[in-house]
Design a protein around this motif. Structure first.
Motif, PDB file in Angstrom:
ATOM      1  N   SER A 245       0.829  -1.209   0.000  1.00 11.58           N
ATOM      2  CA  SER A 245       0.000   0.000   0.000  1.00 11.58           C
ATOM      3  C   SER A 245       0.864   1.260   0.000  1.00 11.58           C
ATOM      4  O   SER A 245       0.592   2.216  -0.739  1.00 11.58           O
ATOM      5  CB  SER A 245      -0.926   0.001   1.218  1.00 11.58           C
ATOM      6  OG  SER A 245      -1.822  -1.097   1.186  1.00 11.58           O
ATOM      7  N   LYS A 246       1.923   1.247   0.802  1.00 14.38           N
ATOM      8  CA  LYS A 246       2.817   2.411   0.871  1.00 14.38           C
ATOM      9  C   LYS A 246       3.509   2.624  -0.466  1.00 14.38           C
ATOM     10  O   LYS A 246       3.673   3.762  -0.934  1.00 14.38           O
ATOM     11  CB  LYS A 246       3.837   2.218   1.983  1.00 14.38           C
ATOM     12  CG  LYS A 246       4.732   3.441   2.213  1.00 14.38           C
ATOM     13  CD  LYS A 246       5.641   3.244   3.417  1.00 14.38           C
ATOM     14  CE  LYS A 246       6.527   4.477   3.631  1.00 14.38           C
ATOM     15  NZ  LYS A 246       7.444   4.295   4.795  1.00 14.38           N
ATOM     16  N   PHE A 247       3.932   1.532  -1.104  1.00 10.74           N
ATOM     17  CA  PHE A 247       4.582   1.629  -2.410  1.00 10.74           C
ATOM     18  C   PHE A 247       3.610   2.177  -3.446  1.00 10.74           C
ATOM     19  O   PHE A 247       3.972   3.032  -4.268  1.00 10.74           O
ATOM     20  CB  PHE A 247       5.087   0.242  -2.836  1.00 10.74           C
ATOM     21  CG  PHE A 247       5.703   0.219  -4.207  1.00 10.74           C
ATOM     22  CD1 PHE A 247       4.946  -0.143  -5.314  1.00 10.74           C
ATOM     23  CD2 PHE A 247       7.019   0.561  -4.399  1.00 10.74           C
ATOM     24  CE1 PHE A 247       5.491  -0.157  -6.583  1.00 10.74           C
ATOM     25  CE2 PHE A 247       7.593   0.556  -5.669  1.00 10.74           C
ATOM     26  CZ  PHE A 247       6.819   0.195  -6.765  1.00 10.74           C
ATOM     27  N   GLN A 248       2.377   1.686  -3.432  1.00 11.34           N
ATOM     28  CA  GLN A 248       1.372   2.165  -4.389  1.00 11.34           C
ATOM     29  C   GLN A 248       1.099   3.659  -4.198  1.00 11.34           C
ATOM     30  O   GLN A 248       1.022   4.417  -5.161  1.00 11.34           O
ATOM     31  CB  GLN A 248       0.086   1.351  -4.231  1.00 11.34           C
ATOM     32  CG  GLN A 248       0.222  -0.095  -4.700  1.00 11.34           C
ATOM     33  CD  GLN A 248      -0.924  -0.983  -4.276  1.00 11.34           C
ATOM     34  OE1 GLN A 248      -1.553  -0.742  -3.238  1.00 11.34           O
ATOM     35  NE2 GLN A 248      -1.213  -2.017  -5.050  1.00 11.34           N
ATOM     36  N   GLU A 249       0.979   4.070  -2.942  1.00 14.02           N
ATOM     37  CA  GLU A 249       0.719   5.481  -2.645  1.00 14.02           C
ATOM     38  C   GLU A 249       1.874   6.352  -3.125  1.00 14.02           C
ATOM     39  O   GLU A 249       1.673   7.418  -3.725  1.00 14.02           O
ATOM     40  CB  GLU A 249       0.496   5.657  -1.151  1.00 14.02           C
ATOM     41  CG  GLU A 249       0.160   7.086  -0.737  1.00 14.02           C
ATOM     42  CD  GLU A 249      -0.084   7.206   0.756  1.00 14.02           C
ATOM     43  OE1 GLU A 249      -0.459   8.304   1.200  1.00 14.02           O
ATOM     44  OE2 GLU A 249       0.092   6.196   1.479  1.00 14.02           O
ATOM     45  N   ALA A 250       3.111   5.885  -2.873  1.00 22.58           N
ATOM     46  CA  ALA A 250       4.291   6.666  -3.245  1.00 22.58           C
ATOM     47  C   ALA A 250       4.455   6.780  -4.753  1.00 22.58           C
ATOM     48  O   ALA A 250       5.105   7.709  -5.239  1.00 22.58           O
ATOM     49  CB  ALA A 250       5.544   6.024  -2.639  1.00 22.58           C
ATOM     50  N   ASN A 251       3.867   5.837  -5.505  1.00 22.29           N
ATOM     51  CA  ASN A 251       4.049   5.835  -6.950  1.00 22.29           C
ATOM     52  C   ASN A 251       2.782   6.233  -7.714  1.00 22.29           C
ATOM     53  O   ASN A 251       2.688   6.009  -8.921  1.00 22.29           O
ATOM     54  CB  ASN A 251       4.514   4.455  -7.411  1.00 22.29           C
ATOM     55  CG  ASN A 251       5.960   4.185  -7.044  1.00 22.29           C
ATOM     56  OD1 ASN A 251       6.871   4.562  -7.774  1.00 22.29           O
ATOM     57  ND2 ASN A 251       6.176   3.555  -5.898  1.00 22.29           N
ATOM     58  N   GLY A 252       1.808   6.800  -6.998  1.00 23.99           N
ATOM     59  CA  GLY A 252       0.607   7.303  -7.660  1.00 23.99           C
ATOM     60  C   GLY A 252      -0.293   6.225  -8.193  1.00 23.99           C
ATOM     61  O   GLY A 252      -1.044   6.450  -9.152  1.00 23.99           O
ATOM     62  N   LEU A 253      -0.238   5.035  -7.585  1.00 23.49           N
ATOM     63  CA  LEU A 253      -1.103   3.942  -8.006  1.00 23.49           C
ATOM     64  C   LEU A 253      -2.297   3.842  -7.073  1.00 23.49           C
ATOM     65  O   LEU A 253      -2.269   4.352  -5.952  1.00 23.49           O
ATOM     66  CB  LEU A 253      -0.325   2.613  -7.981  1.00 23.49           C
ATOM     67  CG  LEU A 253       0.986   2.579  -8.768  1.00 23.49           C
ATOM     68  CD1 LEU A 253       1.694   1.249  -8.549  1.00 23.49           C
ATOM     69  CD2 LEU A 253       0.726   2.814 -10.240  1.00 23.49           C
ATOM     70  N   GLY A 254      -3.340   3.187  -7.524  1.00 23.19           N
ATOM     71  CA  GLY A 254      -4.474   2.949  -6.642  1.00 23.19           C
ATOM     72  C   GLY A 254      -4.048   2.101  -5.465  1.00 23.19           C
ATOM     73  O   GLY A 254      -3.358   1.090  -5.628  1.00 23.19           O
ATOM     74  N   VAL A 255      -4.414   2.496  -4.272  1.00 24.17           N
ATOM     75  CA  VAL A 255      -3.962   1.799  -3.063  1.00 24.17           C
ATOM     76  C   VAL A 255      -4.921   0.655  -2.745  1.00 24.17           C
ATOM     77  O   VAL A 255      -6.044   0.873  -2.311  1.00 24.17           O
ATOM     78  CB  VAL A 255      -3.857   2.767  -1.871  1.00 24.17           C
ATOM     79  CG1 VAL A 255      -3.415   2.008  -0.615  1.00 24.17           C
ATOM     80  CG2 VAL A 255      -2.874   3.891  -2.178  1.00 24.17           C
ATOM     81  N   SER A 256      -4.454  -0.568  -2.980  1.00 29.21           N
ATOM     82  CA  SER A 256      -5.269  -1.750  -2.699  1.00 29.21           C
ATOM     83  C   SER A 256      -4.585  -2.698  -1.721  1.00 29.21           C
ATOM     84  O   SER A 256      -5.238  -3.534  -1.103  1.00 29.21           O
ATOM     85  CB  SER A 256      -5.555  -2.504  -3.995  1.00 29.21           C
ATOM     86  OG  SER A 256      -4.348  -3.041  -4.535  1.00 29.21           O
ATOM     87  N   GLY A 257      -3.258  -2.603  -1.613  1.00 28.28           N
ATOM     88  CA  GLY A 257      -2.526  -3.537  -0.763  1.00 28.28           C
ATOM     89  C   GLY A 257      -2.353  -4.904  -1.401  1.00 28.28           C
ATOM     90  O   GLY A 257      -1.825  -5.826  -0.780  1.00 28.28           O
ATOM     91  N   ALA A 258      -2.797  -5.056  -2.652  1.00 27.47           N
ATOM     92  CA  ALA A 258      -2.634  -6.309  -3.393  1.00 27.47           C
ATOM     93  C   ALA A 258      -1.853  -6.019  -4.668  1.00 27.47           C
ATOM     94  O   ALA A 258      -1.669  -4.864  -5.058  1.00 27.47           O
ATOM     95  CB  ALA A 258      -3.998  -6.915  -3.733  1.00 27.47           C
TER      96      ALA A 258
END
Length: 609
Positions: A245-258
């Motif tokens: 989730s943190k990686f997705q947030e940092a890279n402007g991706l939808g935050v799903s945790g999957a």
């Protein structure tokens, strides 16, 4: 309007097994296989690799384990009784009744919706026996859409993944509070809301998954600067979900945790999945997979030829008849390749033998341990197997780090995880790799020495066996009674010559006897304490006994099938300085001479004193 709903989903009759699940067996693939794997995991049965949609030897073993615990026929396949015991069945359809007009409002329950109505929907799906990734959280995401689609498929409804009036009625829901229109997905995160592609092996990994793919995801997160509590342990838990989730947030991706496509690509995992094209017929199953005792014909002849090409003896030759001789040869092949010894051709075995598919890519780089000439800053790297890796691992263990597998000389995910923990513990830059500050902190040098190290360099001067032969990396493959394989098995014809790999002395002999695992064998020892073990020999060369001095290349004995052995082969071990065994594979690979069938009859024995 407040939620008005019946207490539970509509009653159903006796369960009817979904016919698409019955008959699944080793070699099958797809969503139905993933359903079976998730059901096994939910039943408490470990499935190495998680719900990856591939029915391989690991899934077959898990099915047999489940069948055994339930008193079912242990076929390793999904029959009706197994499907029912796993709960992967569909209710018998009941006549559809017109849905109340108000139910049309359920058309708004789709990806993006949130709130109490979604929670109510999720609870009903779970009560109906549908697997819901992520659990009941009030968020209508990919997991809920997949669960709705599964429920619709089970009940013969239009499979959309969104809740329409008929689906709502079937679930026993009559009305919900007004829903705000679902928020369209943000363009920056297409992978989190679009249909996932099964062509990308990492897509769909989420909480509950486990296995080598998860380890690779975790290591990629660590390499990207994310903190994964527990390191790359191969288990996708809440710590991994938080890191994703943190990686997705940092890279402007939808935050799903999957893990979905864009996240996987951003992490450098696999190639981009091509755009969705018109449906393409699935690849035909490998015709060699599943060949077993009693089979006849050209496919069997191909199998026998491939086995003999590795150096395995198939009594009777390539006659196209799968009898006990072919089964014995196949079991021997499976043994030295760490494949379950079933005597049936598996997908993994077919890949290694290049039967019906391209040859498998090289599993690991194999640096030459005999020729390390490290320069400043040239530290051990992931994929390396060598003595200096073992020395480094031992220093990590001595510093108090937990290293799964111990100091085995092979730099894999476990070593990277231990390095990460060491860096976190000591306030160093977290990279998961051997850096100069890590080496300085541990007192490690590029060459694999340290102020406290007593490691002894190992160099093989001769390949140990006359070709034609074959070997793979079977180091630490599981053996019976919890044992791990402490060497490498090299398959060759019975009677092929065995050579001393170094100048040394015969320091020990093993003799075959009832119940002995080693069979006939010997050790070639050096003055520095290192020794090299040869097992399962048919016999010893004349003049070989404890105390005999030998030179590298001297014939010391002959390939055999004594002790606990399924096929003629050499079990070979390396013990630097007389200590614990290290992985011989990179040492043998560096001087591989399996293609040399010319016998070398050199002998320079000095008799025992």
């Amino acid at each position: 309007m407040p939620i008005v709903a019946s207490a539970a989903p509509q009653p159903v009759n006796a369960p009817l097994v979904a016919q698409s699940l019955v008959g699944l067996r080793q070699g099958s693939a797809g969503a139905e296989v993933a359903t079976v794997q998730r059901a096994l995991i939910s039943a408490g049965v470990a499935v190495p690799g998680g719900a990856d949609g591939r029915f391989g030897p690991a899934t077959r073993a898990a099915v047999i384990n489940f069948q055994s615990t339930k008193g079912l026929a242990q076929s390793g396949e999904i029959d009706t009784a197994t499907a029912l015991a796993l709960g992967i069945s569909t209710p018998t359809p009941t006549p559809t009744t017109p849905a109340p007009t108000a139910v049309a409002a359920y058309g708004g329950l789709q990806v993006g919706a949130t709130g109490a109505s979604v929670t109510d929907l999720q609870e009903r799906l779970v009560a109906a026996g549908v697997y819901l990734a992520g659990g009941v959280d009030g968020q209508f995401g990919k997991g809920t859409a997949a669960a709705v689609a599964q429920y619709q498929r089970w009940n013969g409804l239009t499979r959309s993944g969104a809740v329409d009036a008929v689906t709502a009625s079937k679930l026993g829901i009559t009305s919900v509070a007004p829903l705000a229109p679902a928020t369209p997905p943000a363009p920056a995160a297409p992978d989190e809301v679009t249909v996932e592609s099964t062509a990308h092996p990492y897509i769909g990994l989420a909480v509950g998954a486990s296995g080598p793919l998860v380890k690779e995801v975790q290591q990629a997160l660590i390499n990207a600067g994310m903190t994964v509590r527990g390191g790359a342990d191969g288990v996708f838990g809440n710590a991994t979900k938080a890191a994703v989730s943190k990686f997705q947030e940092a890279n402007g991706l939808g935050v799903s945790g999957a893990i979905y496509e864009t996240t996987a690509i951003k992490l450098g995992l696999g190639a981009t999945t091509p755009p969705v094209a018109p449906p393409v017929a699935p690849a035909a199953p490998n015709p060699y997979v599943g060949l077993t005792l009693g089979a006849q014909g050209p496919l069997v002849k191909d199998l026998q030829t491939a086995l003999m090409g590795t150096g395995i003896v198939v009594r009777g030759g390539a006659d196209g008849s799968f009898g006990n001789a072919t089964k014995s040869a196949l079991i021997g092949f499976q043994s030295v390749n760490a494949i379950p010894q079933t005597g049936v051709v598996t997908a993994q075995g077919a890949r290694i033998l290049n039967l019906g598919m391209p040859a498998a890519p090289t599993a690991e780089p194999t640096p030459e341990p005999n020729a390390f000439a490290p320069t400043a800053g040239d530290f051990p790297k992931k994929g390396e197997s060598s003595e200096r890796v073992r020395v480094f691992q031992q220093l990590l263990v001595d510093s108090g780090m937990n290293l799964v597998g111990g100091a085995d000389g092979s730099f894999g995910n476990a070593t990277a995880s231990a390095i990460t923990k060491f860096q976190q513990t000591n306030g160093l830059t977290v990279t998961g790799t051997v850096t100069q500050e890590v080496a300085d902190k541990l007192g490690f040098s590029e060459s694999g020495t340290s102020p406290t190290s007593t490691a002894v360099a190992v160099k093989l001067d001769r390949f140990p066996i006359q070709g034609r032969c074959y070997f793979g990396n079977t180091w630490h493959a599981p053996r019976g009674n919890g044992r791990l394989h402490e060497g490498v098995d090299v398959i060759a014809g019975e009677g092929n010559l065995l050579y001393a790999v170094v100048d040394g002395t015969i320091t020990k002999q093993y003799w075959d006897r009832p119940g002995a695992l080693a069979g006939n064998g010997l050790r070639v020892g050096q003055d520095n304490g290192s020794y090299f073990t040869y097992l399962h020999m048919s016999g010893f060369a004349p003049g070989i006994e404890v105390g005999t001095k030998v030179k590298a290349g001297d014939v010391v004995g002959f390939v055999g099938n004594t002790g606990s052995s399924a096929t003629p082969h050499l079990h070979f071990e390396i013990h630097p300085g007389g200590g614990a065994a290290v992985n011989p594979y990179p040492y043998l690979k560096a001087i591989d001479d399996c293609g040399n069938t010319t016998p070398q009859h050199q002998s320079s024995f000095a008799p025992a004193a």
